[in-house]
Design an enzyme around this catalytic site. Sequence first.
Site, mmCIF file in Angstrom:
data_model
loop_
_atom_site.group_PDB
_atom_site.id
_atom_site.type_symbol
_atom_site.label_atom_id
_atom_site.label_comp_id
_atom_site.label_asym_id
_atom_site.label_seq_id
_atom_site.Cartn_x
_atom_site.Cartn_y
_atom_site.Cartn_z
ATOM 1 N NE ARG A 61 0.981 -52.011 86.229
ATOM 2 C CZ ARG A 61 -0.163 -52.642 86.492
ATOM 3 N NH1 ARG A 61 -1.239 -51.964 86.810
ATOM 4 N NH2 ARG A 61 -0.227 -53.954 86.413
ATOM 5 C CE LYS A 97 21.062 -41.155 86.157
ATOM 6 N NZ LYS A 97 22.485 -41.556 86.085
ATOM 7 C CD GLU A 132 28.342 -36.646 93.614
ATOM 8 O OE1 GLU A 132 28.315 -36.087 92.497
ATOM 9 O OE2 GLU A 132 28.364 -37.886 93.760
ATOM 10 C CE LYS A 145 21.201 -34.803 89.275
ATOM 11 N NZ LYS A 145 21.476 -35.878 90.230
ATOM 12 C CD GLU A 203 23.193 -41.499 82.671
ATOM 13 O OE1 GLU A 203 22.654 -41.184 83.754
ATOM 14 O OE2 GLU A 203 24.177 -42.230 82.599
ATOM 15 N NE ARG A 243 20.373 -37.610 84.869
ATOM 16 C CZ ARG A 243 19.251 -37.569 85.552
ATOM 17 N NH1 ARG A 243 18.118 -37.334 84.921
ATOM 18 N NH2 ARG A 243 19.231 -37.758 86.848
ATOM 19 C CG ASN A 270 27.220 -40.925 85.729
ATOM 20 O OD1 ASN A 270 26.684 -40.869 86.829
ATOM 21 N ND2 ASN A 270 26.568 -41.279 84.634
ATOM 22 C CG HIS A 330 29.709 -40.911 89.773
ATOM 23 N ND1 HIS A 330 30.203 -39.625 89.825
ATOM 24 C CD2 HIS A 330 28.681 -40.949 90.667
ATOM 25 C CE1 HIS A 330 29.502 -38.921 90.704
ATOM 26 N NE2 HIS A 330 28.570 -39.692 91.227
ATOM 27 C CG HIS A 346 29.694 -46.450 90.645
ATOM 28 N ND1 HIS A 346 28.780 -46.312 89.621
ATOM 29 C CD2 HIS A 346 29.286 -45.612 91.618
ATOM 30 C CE1 HIS A 346 27.875 -45.408 89.970
ATOM 31 N NE2 HIS A 346 28.162 -44.969 91.176
ATOM 32 C CG HIS A 351 28.368 -42.016 96.231
ATOM 33 N ND1 HIS A 351 28.648 -42.882 95.196
ATOM 34 C CD2 HIS A 351 27.887 -40.884 95.653
ATOM 35 C CE1 HIS A 351 28.336 -42.301 94.038
ATOM 36 N NE2 HIS A 351 27.871 -41.086 94.293
#
Lengths: 359, 359
Positions: free
Chosen positions: B117, B139, B181, B223, B233, B237, B241, B244, B248, B261
């Site tokens: 955890r 992330k 990016e 960032k 997010e 935030r 993306n 993206h 994606h 990517h």
Amino acid sequence: MKTLTVGLGDRSYPIYIGDGVMTADRLAAHIGGKQVMIVTNETVAPLYLEKLIAQLDGFEVDVTQLHDGEQFKTLTAIDQVIDHLLTQRHNRSTTLIALGGGVVGDITGFAASCYQRGVDFIQVPTTLLSQVDSSVGGKTGVNHRHGKNMIGAFYQPQAVLIDTSTLQSLPARELSAGLAEVVKYGLIDDPEFLDWLEANADALVSAEPSALVHAIEASCACKARVVEDDELEQGRRAILNLGHTFGHAIEGYMQYKQWLHGEAVAVGMVMAVAMSVRCGYLQPDAVERVSNLLSRMNLPVRPPVAMTPDDFMQYMAVDKKNVGGSLRLVLLQAMGDAIVTDQFDGDALVRTLIEYTTH
Amino acid sequence: MKTLTVGLGDRSYPIYIGDGVMTADRLAAHIGGKQVMIVTNETVAPLYLEKLIAQLDGFEVDVTQLHDGEQFKTLTAIDQVIDHLLTQRHNRSTTLIALGGGVVGDITGFAASCYQRGVDFIQVPTTLLSQVDSSVGGKTGVNHRHGKNMIGAFYQPQAVLIDTSTLQSLPARELSAGLAEVVKYGLIDDPEFLDWLEANADALVSAEPSALVHAIEASCACKARVVEDDELEQGRRAILNLGHTFGHAIEGYMQYKQWLHGEAVAVGMVMAVAMSVRCGYLQPDAVERVSNLLSRMNLPVRPPVAMTPDDFMQYMAVDKKNVGGSLRLVLLQAMGDAIVTDQFDGDALVRTLIEYTTH
């Protein structure tokens, strides 16, 4: 109906306890979006699924049905839940509802914590064990073949709905297993509750409703206090693991079969009390007092016959309580007053293990 | 050496940027216990593993080596890391170190978030893409066969060590993918940086060290600002993306093969800019300006030839940005000023998809 609150700032949530708390209004108050994924299992679904769905009119409801059993509490189950969320196109505003015992709750909570990096979930525990323990406090996760609960997250639910009517259909053996955790709260933090348990053990074993409601309320209140104090288990929260280090060793040795978690914890608590006596914290009669109470609840008080001290040591060494390489144990310094320590007499541990593995 | 801070209260951490920042002192300052598990892959290990281990004298160091590639970023990799942690008996005070690109960092961070955890981890990103993007902001996660990054956690590292000397051995194609990016930060939040990028594109493509350090610093600073504003997010935030959602879709359509990517994001940004023009936010020449800059960085500016508008729609519908059932897009309302919106002209989207899939 009783309502408690787990006070954790912006992660606070209510616990509702009573007969028939699972109402449409109460559910709707804790569901943020339109989509709902109920996660349950093949045993619980026939009993309560229809009743729950009937209270979710107006929501888009899907159901994921898991196999029943601790052996299915793995990453594979997480993958199954997430697969279904994705194929049914659930988005980040979905709410998962865990309908079932501790295994269902642990899987559902962890799936909620990691689906799209976190969505809401609600606990609807249907066993005594999950009602007094795993549904409250935000510990979620699954087992790994090398250790119990080794993969998971601290992730709090939006609400816990404890419908005590579910206990009337719970098998007697599972009721007893839940009572082991109830006794734990008396031992670690509430000596008066321990007295009450001794006076009401027969009513509890008979599933007498008002006795169960009181026991659940006292247990959840104790757990909430401890969790509010130390949400991420950096210290005191570990007292909730009384009996669990020994108990997990038993469960590991049994490969999570035959013995229920609460049964292993019952034996573990007796051993922790015996260890506390050897360390000079408790009077010798404490062992008999705890054993008697647990026996009256139809719980075992000794480990499986074939287990050796080495078996215990092997499984205890990979227990999560093993921080920084040294074994940490939860001991009682008085009845109703637990401590977590790695400063104990190693010889006392060995003697306790020998005592409980000699027949 | 440059030092930035990501300010997130008790989860704040430093980002060190420069040649040779990976020193024993700096590592030790961010390792809480005695145990360390380096997670890396078969490509990066031969280049930097020995160098890293040499800086960890006095710690108990284990290494988990993953296969290299986005297709291995799955729950199976998480299981592999956790298996190794358990068999090597790592406890809750262990520290994981991610040595590699974005895939290694995402896997390691998620494994750290869920092992027992949650344990500490440090990011040592070795690709430009991971240095300016995935290693900063917390992330973490893995892919699911039905969608990218669908399983994960928001989980911040203890520190990010960006050793820019690693970029000298980075393949040119991966350097370019990282620059996509970098351009993104100029587009969403920093028009002056965008100007600087146009003036220094050639130096960046040639891996000129001082140009790279400046680009990385400006990118990480941008960032950090966005993440500090909205860690989980829930709103702004999502501007990170940009490109993206389209990107994606390309990656999904290509089954995460052949296209990097950053390459997919480059095309996605051009499409997002084209869409912003159709929505009346930008002047038509913006598309050419962005395409030219990305082309100078050897990046693609159109999707795979065989993709259809339907392909895009299919893969965009299960994208995480699809909240509450309606598609949300990141658009530019000016160069250097992004917004997230689901209030856009659906016809403009269809026309953009047709424009970019007609040859």
